[in-house]
Enzyme design. Structure first.
Site, PDB file in Angstrom:
ATOM      1  N   PRO A  21     -32.278 -29.611 -19.780  1.00  0.00           N
ATOM      2  CA  PRO A  21     -32.969 -29.792 -18.677  1.00  0.00           C
ATOM      3  C   PRO A  21     -33.019 -29.613 -17.736  1.00  0.00           C
ATOM      4  O   PRO A  21     -31.843 -30.415 -16.946  1.00  0.00           O
ATOM      5  CB  PRO A  21     -34.273 -30.103 -19.179  1.00  0.00           C
ATOM      6  CG  PRO A  21     -33.599 -31.777 -19.755  1.00  0.00           C
ATOM      7  CD  PRO A  21     -31.898 -30.854 -19.910  1.00  0.00           C
TER       8      PRO A  21
ATOM      9  N   THR B  30     -27.320 -20.507 -19.634  1.00  0.00           N
ATOM     10  CA  THR B  30     -28.368 -20.317 -19.770  1.00  0.00           C
ATOM     11  C   THR B  30     -29.653 -21.304 -19.942  1.00  0.00           C
ATOM     12  O   THR B  30     -30.746 -20.952 -20.548  1.00  0.00           O
ATOM     13  CB  THR B  30     -28.219 -19.456 -21.456  1.00  0.00           C
ATOM     14  OG1 THR B  30     -27.977 -20.896 -21.998  1.00  0.00           O
ATOM     15  CG2 THR B  30     -27.296 -18.858 -21.806  1.00  0.00           C
TER      16      THR B  30
ATOM     17  N   ARG C  26     -30.986 -23.635 -16.895  1.00  0.00           N
ATOM     18  CA  ARG C  26     -31.658 -23.517 -15.583  1.00  0.00           C
ATOM     19  C   ARG C  26     -30.594 -22.971 -14.305  1.00  0.00           C
ATOM     20  O   ARG C  26     -29.836 -24.011 -13.965  1.00  0.00           O
ATOM     21  CB  ARG C  26     -32.637 -25.172 -14.856  1.00  0.00           C
ATOM     22  CG  ARG C  26     -33.669 -24.803 -16.118  1.00  0.00           C
ATOM     23  CD  ARG C  26     -34.492 -23.424 -15.979  1.00  0.00           C
ATOM     24  NE  ARG C  26     -36.325 -23.868 -16.152  1.00  0.00           N
ATOM     25  CZ  ARG C  26     -36.486 -22.997 -17.822  1.00  0.00           C
ATOM     26  NH1 ARG C  26     -35.373 -22.132 -18.363  1.00  0.00           N
ATOM     27  NH2 ARG C  26     -37.339 -23.121 -18.054  1.00  0.00           N
TER      28      ARG C  26
ATOM     29  N   ASP D  48     -27.656 -16.246 -17.282  1.00  0.00           N
ATOM     30  CA  ASP D  48     -28.581 -15.694 -17.638  1.00  0.00           C
ATOM     31  C   ASP D  48     -29.910 -15.988 -16.413  1.00  0.00           C
ATOM     32  O   ASP D  48     -31.141 -15.325 -16.293  1.00  0.00           O
ATOM     33  CB  ASP D  48     -28.889 -16.183 -18.831  1.00  0.00           C
ATOM     34  CG  ASP D  48     -29.906 -15.982 -19.953  1.00  0.00           C
ATOM     35  OD1 ASP D  48     -30.568 -13.950 -19.448  1.00  0.00           O
ATOM     36  OD2 ASP D  48     -30.870 -16.556 -20.193  1.00  0.00           O
TER      37      ASP D  48
ATOM     38  N   GLU E  96     -34.080 -17.513  -8.692  1.00  0.00           N
ATOM     39  CA  GLU E  96     -33.898 -16.890  -9.580  1.00  0.00           C
ATOM     40  C   GLU E  96     -36.165 -16.256  -8.904  1.00  0.00           C
ATOM     41  O   GLU E  96     -36.930 -15.398 -10.247  1.00  0.00           O
ATOM     42  CB  GLU E  96     -33.999 -16.335 -10.952  1.00  0.00           C
ATOM     43  CG  GLU E  96     -34.612 -17.639 -11.596  1.00  0.00           C
ATOM     44  CD  GLU E  96     -34.043 -17.636 -13.276  1.00  0.00           C
ATOM     45  OE1 GLU E  96     -33.470 -17.739 -13.100  1.00  0.00           O
ATOM     46  OE2 GLU E  96     -35.778 -17.780 -13.975  1.00  0.00           O
TER      47      GLU E  96
ATOM     48  N   HIS F 109     -31.753 -13.727 -17.721  1.00  0.00           N
ATOM     49  CA  HIS F 109     -33.413 -14.777 -17.728  1.00  0.00           C
ATOM     50  C   HIS F 109     -34.030 -14.425 -19.470  1.00  0.00           C
ATOM     51  O   HIS F 109     -34.655 -14.226 -19.260  1.00  0.00           O
ATOM     52  CB  HIS F 109     -34.221 -15.201 -17.178  1.00  0.00           C
ATOM     53  CG  HIS F 109     -35.358 -16.977 -17.388  1.00  0.00           C
ATOM     54  ND1 HIS F 109     -35.125 -17.832 -16.530  1.00  0.00           N
ATOM     55  CD2 HIS F 109     -34.612 -17.005 -18.418  1.00  0.00           C
ATOM     56  CE1 HIS F 109     -35.277 -18.823 -17.157  1.00  0.00           C
ATOM     57  NE2 HIS F 109     -35.114 -18.349 -18.161  1.00  0.00           N
TER      58      HIS F 109
HETATM   59  P1  NAI Z   1     -33.619 -30.193 -25.645  1.00  0.00           P
HETATM   60  O1  NAI Z   1     -35.084 -31.060 -24.898  1.00  0.00           O
HETATM   61  O2  NAI Z   1     -33.648 -29.985 -26.949  1.00  0.00           O
HETATM   62  O3  NAI Z   1     -32.044 -30.130 -25.447  1.00  0.00           O
HETATM   63  C1  NAI Z   1     -31.644 -30.737 -24.163  1.00  0.00           C
HETATM   64  C2  NAI Z   1     -30.451 -32.316 -24.009  1.00  0.00           C
HETATM   65  O4  NAI Z   1     -30.140 -32.419 -23.138  1.00  0.00           O
HETATM   66  C3  NAI Z   1     -31.063 -33.359 -24.852  1.00  0.00           C
HETATM   67  O5  NAI Z   1     -30.344 -33.792 -25.580  1.00  0.00           O
HETATM   68  C4  NAI Z   1     -31.206 -34.405 -23.344  1.00  0.00           C
HETATM   69  O6  NAI Z   1     -30.651 -35.645 -23.789  1.00  0.00           O
HETATM   70  C5  NAI Z   1     -30.208 -34.301 -22.492  1.00  0.00           C
HETATM   71  N1  NAI Z   1     -30.432 -34.489 -21.385  1.00  0.00           N
HETATM   72  C6  NAI Z   1     -31.147 -34.916 -20.539  1.00  0.00           C
HETATM   73  N2  NAI Z   1     -30.772 -34.787 -18.984  1.00  0.00           N
HETATM   74  C7  NAI Z   1     -29.388 -34.979 -19.181  1.00  0.00           C
HETATM   75  C8  NAI Z   1     -27.913 -35.612 -18.645  1.00  0.00           C
HETATM   76  N3  NAI Z   1     -28.720 -36.002 -16.740  1.00  0.00           N
HETATM   77  N4  NAI Z   1     -27.325 -36.058 -18.987  1.00  0.00           N
HETATM   78  C9  NAI Z   1     -27.076 -35.660 -20.356  1.00  0.00           C
HETATM   79  N5  NAI Z   1     -27.767 -35.066 -20.918  1.00  0.00           N
HETATM   80  C10 NAI Z   1     -28.946 -34.643 -20.058  1.00  0.00           C
HETATM   81  O7  NAI Z   1     -33.684 -28.533 -24.921  1.00  0.00           O
HETATM   82  P2  NAI Z   1     -33.078 -27.037 -25.368  1.00  0.00           P
HETATM   83  O8  NAI Z   1     -34.061 -26.480 -26.576  1.00  0.00           O
HETATM   84  O9  NAI Z   1     -31.257 -27.802 -25.786  1.00  0.00           O
HETATM   85  O10 NAI Z   1     -32.805 -26.787 -23.913  1.00  0.00           O
HETATM   86  C11 NAI Z   1     -31.894 -26.757 -22.564  1.00  0.00           C
HETATM   87  C12 NAI Z   1     -32.680 -25.769 -21.641  1.00  0.00           C
HETATM   88  O11 NAI Z   1     -32.581 -24.142 -21.895  1.00  0.00           O
HETATM   89  C13 NAI Z   1     -34.578 -25.771 -21.250  1.00  0.00           C
HETATM   90  O12 NAI Z   1     -34.986 -27.532 -20.463  1.00  0.00           O
HETATM   91  C14 NAI Z   1     -34.789 -24.366 -20.661  1.00  0.00           C
HETATM   92  O13 NAI Z   1     -34.775 -25.083 -18.900  1.00  0.00           O
HETATM   93  C15 NAI Z   1     -33.584 -24.112 -20.617  1.00  0.00           C
HETATM   94  N6  NAI Z   1     -34.007 -22.867 -21.983  1.00  0.00           N
HETATM   95  C16 NAI Z   1     -33.767 -21.849 -21.341  1.00  0.00           C
HETATM   96  C17 NAI Z   1     -33.587 -20.250 -21.233  1.00  0.00           C
HETATM   97  C18 NAI Z   1     -33.590 -18.810 -21.675  1.00  0.00           C
HETATM   98  O14 NAI Z   1     -34.213 -18.354 -22.265  1.00  0.00           O
HETATM   99  N7  NAI Z   1     -32.676 -18.773 -20.503  1.00  0.00           N
HETATM  100  C19 NAI Z   1     -35.049 -20.593 -23.447  1.00  0.00           C
HETATM  101  C20 NAI Z   1     -35.082 -22.361 -23.579  1.00  0.00           C
HETATM  102  C21 NAI Z   1     -34.640 -22.677 -22.917  1.00  0.00           C
END
Ligand code: NAI
Length: 340
Positions: A203, A229, A231, A255, A260, A292
């Site tokens: 995130p 992919t 942010r 992506d 953006e 995106h």
């Molecule tokens: P998730 O919440 O399941 O996983 C995020 C992981 O990052 C967690 O395991 C967390 O412990 C870890 N994390 C957080 N801060 C950290 C740090 N400082 N150092 C190391 N690890 C850290 O989220 P998910 O579903 O895997 O998605 C990740 C990101 O992808 C979302 O936050 C969103 O911004 C982005 N996204 C992009 C999309 C797109 O269409 N391009 C679609 C969906 C999500």
């Protein structure tokens, strides 16, 4: 519940309609939420937003004055919402914590494949009846080391794919899922020094902004492949351009893009002034940019719509939205919690 949903794209309508089944009175508009468009929220209980909507403190203040009680975002990420501001006005917030992580994972891998085997260039050549193989050489993913930063839903789905390709998958996460058998837990310096391919699945927050910068890029292997992919602002774009120039980064698949907002999701082809940084990125032959779209599969869109409507349903029943709750402070729900 009376709702206005901002930034609605035509392809989203069928999924929202199927999920809603006319339960909520939802006005779908294509305009993004901003200080100029809050008036559409007059008389509504909730607003539904997307990632490039302006959900900053000023806009939230206007929404609160109009009587808005709920903000539901059709995304996993919530970095576009000032959660403290919403909390101070007693506005509840929900997201879609998990929807088809495979959709995003498959797109990350698609970027890696296309970059490696130069599929875009090869297709352009073929369309000009140029069938030479010059400049199209790639490498085998099999046997390479893939470094994943962030091992939540998406990171683990990416790990499964690269495992299947015969890669060694190493990873780092603040809360590393020790029970998984797909990824070897390593430190960030080890990951930077050893990964041939690095993919970000984090995130965006103050702790992750510009996690990829001049200093971390220096620690990476020469010619590393970098995929984002998640942010845009996870990467310092100026620093990555420098690393592309020096050859430190050999491939860049994006992506998402740091700047953006107001650009992606719309057609800007006819703009006289184009985003200079993006233009500079696009001049590199080893950079691939998609707008995106990692979330853009039928399965993911239905999942987003279903969870968004479920959030509205639960709020209407005065119940907690469970894992989808991203309020600044824990919600004080008067009834028994019904975690979704
Ligand atoms: P998730 O919440 O399941 O996983 C995020 C992981 O990052 C967690 O395991 C967390 O412990 C870890 N994390 C957080 N801060 C950290 C740090 N400082 N150092 C190391 N690890 C850290 O989220 P998910 O579903 O895997 O998605 C990740 C990101 O992808 C979302 O936050 C969103 O911004 C982005 N996204 C992009 C999309 C797109 O269409 N391009 C679609 C969906 C999500």
């Amino acid at each position: 519940m009376k709702v206005v949903a901002y930034s609605i794209k035509p392809f989203e309508k069928e999924f929202l309609s199927k999920a809603n089944q006319k339960k909520h009175d939802i006005t779908l508009i294509s305009n993004p939420l901003s200080a100029e468009t809050t008036s559409y929220a007059e008389g509504k209980d909730a607003v539904v937003v997307f990632i490039n909507d302006d959900v900053s403190a000023g806009v939230i203040e206007q929404l609160a004055a109009l009587g808005i009680k709920y903000i539901a975002t059709r995304s996993a990420g919530t970095d576009h919402i000032d959660r403290e501001a919403a909390g101070s006005h007693g506005i509840k917030i929900a997201n879609v914590p998990q929807y088809s992580p495979e959709a995003i994972a498959e797109h990350a891998v698609a970027l890696a494949f296309a970059l490696n085997r130069k599929l875009i260039k090869a297709d352009e050549h073929s369309h000009h009846f140029n069938f030479t193989n010059e400049g199209l050489m790639g490498f085998n993913f099999n046997g390479k080391t893939v470094g994943l930063i962030g091992l939540g839903n998406t990171g683990l789905a990416v790990a499964a794919i690269f495992n299947g390709l015969g890669c060694k998958v190493i990873g780092y996460d603040l809360n590393f899922p020790e029970d998984n058998k797909l990824v070897e837990h390593v430190s960030l310096p080890y990951l930077y020094a050893n990964a041939d391919i690095i993919s970000l699945h984090l995130p965006l927050n103050p702790g992750t902004k510009h996690i990829i910068n001049k200093s971390t890029l220096t620690q990476m292997k020469d010619g590393v492949m970098l995929i984002n992919t998640s942010r845009g602002a996870l990467i310092n774009t100026t620093d990555v351009i420098e690393a592309l120039r020096s050859g430190k980064v050999g491939y860049l698949g994006l992506d998402v893009y740091e700047f953006e907002k107001g650009l992606f999701f719309e057609d800007h082809e006819k703009d006289e002034m184009k985003d200079q940084v993006l233009e500079e990125l696009m001049r590199f032959g080893n950079v691939l940019i998609t707008p995106h779209q990692a979330y853009l599969t039928r399965e993911a869109l239905q999942g987003i719509a279903d969870q968004t409507i479920k959030n509205l349903d639960l709020w209407q029943q005065n119940k907690c939205v469970g894992k989808a709750c991203v309020c600044a402070k824990n919600c004080q729900v008067p009834t028994i919690l019904n975690h979704s």
